[in-house]
Design a protein around this motif. Structure first.
Motif, PDB file in Angstrom:
ATOM      1  N   UNK A 168      -6.134  89.869  27.166  1.00 11.77           N
ATOM      2  CA  UNK A 168      -5.203  89.279  28.128  1.00 11.77           C
ATOM      3  C   UNK A 168      -5.130  87.768  27.961  1.00 11.77           C
ATOM      4  N   UNK A 169      -6.295  87.137  27.759  1.00 19.19           N
ATOM      5  CA  UNK A 169      -6.348  85.680  27.620  1.00 19.19           C
ATOM      6  C   UNK A 169      -7.764  85.267  27.258  1.00 19.19           C
ATOM      7  N   UNK A 170      -7.897  84.019  26.816  1.00 20.07           N
ATOM      8  CA  UNK A 170      -9.188  83.370  26.669  1.00 20.07           C
ATOM      9  C   UNK A 170      -9.240  82.219  27.656  1.00 20.07           C
ATOM     10  N   UNK A 171     -10.268  82.184  28.492  1.00 17.44           N
ATOM     11  CA  UNK A 171     -10.476  81.081  29.426  1.00 17.44           C
ATOM     12  C   UNK A 171     -11.724  80.320  28.991  1.00 17.44           C
ATOM     13  N   UNK A 172     -11.596  79.025  28.793  1.00 17.18           N
ATOM     14  CA  UNK A 172     -12.721  78.180  28.388  1.00 17.18           C
ATOM     15  C   UNK A 172     -13.086  77.327  29.587  1.00 17.18           C
ATOM     16  N   UNK A 173     -14.136  77.740  30.285  1.00 18.38           N
ATOM     17  CA  UNK A 173     -14.564  77.042  31.490  1.00 18.38           C
ATOM     18  C   UNK A 173     -15.463  75.856  31.126  1.00 18.38           C
ATOM     19  N   UNK A 174     -15.561  74.879  32.026  1.00 16.99           N
ATOM     20  CA  UNK A 174     -16.345  73.652  31.792  1.00 16.99           C
ATOM     21  C   UNK A 174     -15.938  73.031  30.455  1.00 16.99           C
ATOM     22  N   UNK A 175     -14.636  72.895  30.251  1.00 18.71           N
ATOM     23  CA  UNK A 175     -14.117  72.481  28.944  1.00 18.71           C
ATOM     24  C   UNK A 175     -14.520  71.068  28.554  1.00 18.71           C
ATOM     25  N   UNK A 176     -14.964  70.246  29.497  1.00 17.28           N
ATOM     26  CA  UNK A 176     -15.404  68.894  29.142  1.00 17.28           C
ATOM     27  C   UNK A 176     -16.608  68.923  28.198  1.00 17.28           C
ATOM     28  N   UNK A 177     -17.298  70.069  28.132  1.00 17.09           N
ATOM     29  CA  UNK A 177     -18.462  70.181  27.247  1.00 17.09           C
ATOM     30  C   UNK A 177     -18.079  70.053  25.773  1.00 17.09           C
ATOM     31  N   UNK A 178     -16.791  70.157  25.456  1.00 19.70           N
ATOM     32  CA  UNK A 178     -16.352  70.075  24.069  1.00 19.70           C
ATOM     33  C   UNK A 178     -16.290  68.635  23.579  1.00 19.70           C
ATOM     34  N   UNK A 179     -16.285  67.673  24.498  1.00 15.81           N
ATOM     35  CA  UNK A 179     -16.027  66.282  24.133  1.00 15.81           C
ATOM     36  C   UNK A 179     -17.309  65.468  24.026  1.00 15.81           C
ATOM     37  N   UNK A 180     -17.444  64.735  22.942  1.00 19.92           N
ATOM     38  CA  UNK A 180     -18.597  63.850  22.798  1.00 19.92           C
ATOM     39  C   UNK A 180     -18.504  62.658  23.746  1.00 19.92           C
ATOM     40  N   UNK A 181     -17.298  62.439  24.315  1.00 20.16           N
ATOM     41  CA  UNK A 181     -17.144  61.355  25.283  1.00 20.16           C
ATOM     42  C   UNK A 181     -17.517  61.827  26.695  1.00 20.16           C
ATOM     43  N   UNK A 182     -17.665  63.126  26.864  1.00 20.84           N
ATOM     44  CA  UNK A 182     -17.980  63.663  28.177  1.00 20.84           C
ATOM     45  C   UNK A 182     -19.444  63.453  28.517  1.00 20.84           C
ATOM     46  N   UNK A 183     -19.814  63.806  29.762  1.00 23.46           N
ATOM     47  CA  UNK A 183     -21.171  63.576  30.228  1.00 23.46           C
ATOM     48  C   UNK A 183     -22.087  64.755  29.944  1.00 23.46           C
ATOM     49  N   UNK A 184     -21.549  65.846  29.396  1.00 17.94           N
ATOM     50  CA  UNK A 184     -22.371  67.040  29.179  1.00 17.94           C
ATOM     51  C   UNK A 184     -21.962  67.707  27.869  1.00 17.94           C
ATOM     52  N   UNK A 185     -21.922  66.918  26.796  1.00 15.88           N
ATOM     53  CA  UNK A 185     -21.455  67.387  25.491  1.00 15.88           C
ATOM     54  C   UNK A 185     -22.344  68.514  24.969  1.00 15.88           C
ATOM     55  N   UNK A 186     -21.688  69.605  24.515  1.00 16.32           N
ATOM     56  CA  UNK A 186     -22.396  70.739  23.939  1.00 16.32           C
ATOM     57  C   UNK A 186     -21.736  71.091  22.612  1.00 16.32           C
ATOM     58  N   UNK A 187     -22.424  70.840  21.500  1.00 16.60           N
ATOM     59  CA  UNK A 187     -21.814  71.008  20.176  1.00 16.60           C
ATOM     60  C   UNK A 187     -21.220  72.390  19.941  1.00 16.60           C
ATOM     61  N   UNK A 188     -21.819  73.436  20.543  1.00 20.91           N
ATOM     62  CA  UNK A 188     -21.327  74.795  20.300  1.00 20.91           C
ATOM     63  C   UNK A 188     -19.893  74.991  20.772  1.00 20.91           C
ATOM     64  N   UNK A 189     -19.433  74.151  21.701  1.00 20.96           N
ATOM     65  CA  UNK A 189     -18.057  74.250  22.168  1.00 20.96           C
ATOM     66  C   UNK A 189     -17.053  73.866  21.074  1.00 20.96           C
ATOM     67  N   UNK A 190     -17.509  73.057  20.096  1.00 19.95           N
ATOM     68  CA  UNK A 190     -16.587  72.568  19.064  1.00 19.95           C
ATOM     69  C   UNK A 190     -15.964  73.700  18.243  1.00 19.95           C
ATOM     70  N   UNK A 191     -16.680  74.818  18.147  1.00 19.40           N
ATOM     71  CA  UNK A 191     -16.167  75.911  17.319  1.00 19.40           C
ATOM     72  C   UNK A 191     -15.111  76.762  17.985  1.00 19.40           C
ATOM     73  N   UNK A 192     -14.818  76.505  19.261  1.00 19.69           N
ATOM     74  CA  UNK A 192     -13.902  77.372  20.000  1.00 19.69           C
ATOM     75  C   UNK A 192     -12.451  77.208  19.578  1.00 19.69           C
ATOM     76  N   UNK A 193     -12.160  76.211  18.742  1.00 20.15           N
ATOM     77  CA  UNK A 193     -10.788  76.098  18.240  1.00 20.15           C
ATOM     78  C   UNK A 193     -10.424  77.265  17.329  1.00 20.15           C
ATOM     79  N   UNK A 194     -11.444  78.021  16.871  1.00 17.70           N
ATOM     80  CA  UNK A 194     -11.173  79.179  16.008  1.00 17.70           C
ATOM     81  C   UNK A 194     -10.415  80.274  16.738  1.00 17.70           C
ATOM     82  N   UNK A 195     -10.454  80.284  18.071  1.00 22.17           N
ATOM     83  CA  UNK A 195      -9.760  81.330  18.830  1.00 22.17           C
ATOM     84  C   UNK A 195      -8.264  81.299  18.561  1.00 22.17           C
ATOM     85  N   UNK A 196      -7.753  80.111  18.287  1.00 24.00           N
ATOM     86  CA  UNK A 196      -6.301  79.981  18.037  1.00 24.00           C
ATOM     87  C   UNK A 196      -5.889  80.723  16.776  1.00 24.00           C
TER      88      UNK A 196
END
Length: 640
Positions: A168-196
């Motif tokens: 139906x859809x992909x929902x990426x919650x707490x999406x700020x974790x993808x950004x190195x400029x954010x306060x809670x950066x999580x490297x594993x989020x970087x790979x989620x662009x593969x969903x596209x």
């Protein structure tokens, strides 16, 4: 489409058969008719028990139901979850929700099951048999929502498992974790662009409650959402009262603050594990029931303390920042900080755990220069790249600017997120008890001129050197010693100029460009200061007494301040019934009904089964589960 399992009353304890939702098309037809739950408004009313969407929720839902990608930037408590849950129920297939924390998945899945939604999580906490059960349900089309971690979502094995299914859809919650400029950066989020590329045509929705403009741009770029529609609303939390005091006998200051919340739940944040333990122990001696929580505790004990906080209604949890992300407890009435967080984003996220139900709540922080020194040392000694350290220093300075501002706290916080606010909110300490200020218009003009004359290419440290006339390699190399602005601020010490730049940041007159090595740049509002059309005032001194500003009605009943007399008495009876049900089912009380629903029940006093559907938060499933029990309480009170 959604398929609702038969509802059960609370009198039947859950057993192993309840661990997975059932595929019951008869129930779906009974609740939604032969066409299924394809209309978002119908789902909202019948499943969630609300008659209308809030804010931009409906715009997001309709866009995603139609197959569009979306980036949703809503504050905590604005209902982000509905923005992906309802589209998942309205579209064919299963909605895949990427979530960073297993505890968050567990709580959200339990809440969805209470609504009659077929939800499950697939993560490392499951036993082998439990994981097999989830996979079988997924393969059989017996799930509406599946929660997974980002690490699992990007694996080839997971892609193969869901490759032939309707998604139906992909929902990426707490999406700020993808950004190195954010306060809670999580490297594993970087790979989620593969969903596209792996699932073309499946809508993707990224959601966060904490992102400054630079982080928002990074989310869009990193998740390949350049074509997505961006939905953003005000980050203001008007039900939250803000108070920041300079540290002066901090334990006594904290105790005075907590005395306003007897009978309510809240969180006290400390920077170190040792301070968490000491503070919790001291609070218990002072008669405040408190439990510690930090990552160094035994896992079983830590989980038990979190569970107690979620399920009990009069508990102070003293914690490090290891606690909080994804905690859905809506009736947290206060959040206190005994130490300075690392950024405005962290402060906003942590304070945002108060008042998720929209009822009055308060946040309080004590800070001192020792905090600043410790935070800067943590940044300097950390293992991050110099570029990241520079961003962290700038974010810390932005938070200091909010601490030091003489203006409205709310205005300063929102300015950091790129949102204008007129100030004078009447719900923060600086508005309720204005601090002594000095007319800093001329100083502001000098500071802004230094930014402009040096080409908006330098950070605050170099600009202070220019203003106080420091001759060094950098001021000479760039020719700044020959500028009229060089030495124009000799009348003030460098420390004062540093505070001035922080307060200008908090006032929204300058911004930090992290991509340009932390350079300060002028905001459009600075023009009025240059033209002397706007006065600027800076804080002259900070309060040291720690005396709390009364920003809301005091006492244990603050969260139900609009109830009195018989309404309040009935509310307390309903609250006791809710606690009894929750204890029997081993779920947090708010999973049964939030306080807002109990307030509506106490005021409207429905007498029959049909009237229950007019109460916000009571849908078909919860009416069948709990309706008789709560009607009995109301009948007993009115007939007694």
């Amino acid at each position: 489409m959604i398929c609702i399992p038969p509802a059960e009353t609370h009198t039947r304890p859950p057993d192993e058969s309840d661990s997975m939702p059932h595929n019951d098309n008869v129930s779906a037809a009974r609740l939604f008719g032969a066409q299924g739950a394809s209309d978002p408004l119908d789902v909202l009313k019948r499943v969630y028990g609300y008659s209308a969407f809030r804010g931009q929720q409906l715009d997001v839902v309709e866009h995603v139901v139609a197959g569009g990608d979306a980036v949703v930037l809503f504050p905590t408590g604005a209902g982000k979850s509905l923005c992906f849950q309802i589209p998942a129920l309205c579209r064919n297939g299963v909605g895949i929700v990427v979530s960073p924390l297993i505890a968050l998945m567990r709580d959200q899945v339990e809440a969805l099951k209470q609504l009659g939604i077929r939800a499950a999580a697939l993560n490392s906490s499951l036993t082998r048999d439990e994981a097999i059960t989830v996979r079988r349900a997924l393969s059989a089309g017996a799930l509406d929502l599946l929660y997974v971690t980002p690490e699992r979502a990007v694996t080839d094995g997971f892609a193969e498992m869901i490759g032939d299914m309707d998604i139906a859809l992909f929902a990426i919650d707490e999406a700020h974790c993808v950004s190195q400029w954010g306060h809670d950066f999580r490297p594993e989020y970087r790979g989620l662009d593969c969903l596209r590329s792996r699932f073309p045509g499946v809508p993707r929705i990224a959601l966060t409650a904490t992102a400054d403009p630079h982080t928002r741009d990074d989310i869009i770029e990193r998740l390949a959402l350049s074509g997505a529609k961006v939905f953003t609303t005000s980050f203001d939390r008007p039900n939250i009262a803000y108070e920041i005091v300079e540290r002066d006998q901090p334990r006594q200051q904290l105790l005075r603050f907590l005395s306003r919340f007897k009978g309510s739940s809240g969180i006290v944040y400390c920077l170190s594990r040792a301070k968490v333990e000491d503070t919790a122990e001291w609070l218990n001696v002072q008669g405040v029931r408190a439990l510690p929580y930090h990552a160094g505790m035994d896992r079983v004990l830590r989980d038990a303390h979190q569970d107690a906080f979620l399920k009990e209604e009069d508990l102070c949890l003293v914690a490090t920042v290891a606690f909080g992300m994804g905690i859905d407890k809506p009736d947290v009435r206060y959040v206190a900080h005994l130490d300075l967080p690392g950024s405005v984003e962290a402060y906003y996220q942590e304070t945002g755990r108060a008042g998720r139900d929209g009822l009055p709540s308060e946040v309080w922080m004590a800070y001192g220069m020792a905090d600043v020194i410790q935070r800067r040392r943590m940044i300097d000694e950390g293992g991050a790249a110099e570029e990241i350290k520079r961003v962290e220093r700038a974010k810390l300075n932005a938070l200091l600017g909010i601490c030091e501002t003489a203006g409205c706290r709310r205005q300063a916080i929102l300015a950091h997120f790129g949102e204008a606010h007129p100030g004078r909110c009447g719900h923060c300490d600086t508005c309720l008890k204005p601090v002594e200020t000095w007319d800093g218009t001329e100083a502001a003009i000098k500071a802004l001129a230094a930014v402009y004359r040096t080409g908006e290419r330098f950070g605050a440290g170099h600009l202070v050197d220019v203003l106080v006339g420091t001759i060094n390699e950098k001021t000479e190399r760039f020719g700044h010693v020959d500028m009229p602005v060089f030495g124009a601020g000799k009348d003030l010490p460098a420390r004062t100029w540093q505070s001035i730049f922080r307060q200008l940041l908090a006032a929204g007159l300058v911004r930090t460009d992290h991509s340009a090595f932390g350079a300060l740049q002028l905001e459009p509002e600075a023009r009025a200061v240059f033209k002397r059309e706007r006065q600027v005032f800076f804080r002259k001194d900070r309060p040291t007494s720690g005396k709390a500003a009364r920003t809301a009605k005091g006492g244990a009943q603050r969260e139900r301040a609009d109830l009195a007399g018989s309404d309040l008495e009935l509310f307390e009876r309903l609250r006791a019934e809710r606690f009894s049900i929750a204890k029997e089912l081993n779920v947090p009380p708010y999973v049964v009904f939030p306080d807002t629903t109990l307030i509506a029940l106490a005021k409207q006093r429905p007498r029959d089964f049909d009237d229950l559907l007019d109460i916000p938060g009571i849908g078909e499933s919860k009416r069948e589960r709990y309706g008789e029990a709560f009607l009995a309480v109301i009948d007993g009170y009115l007939d007694g």
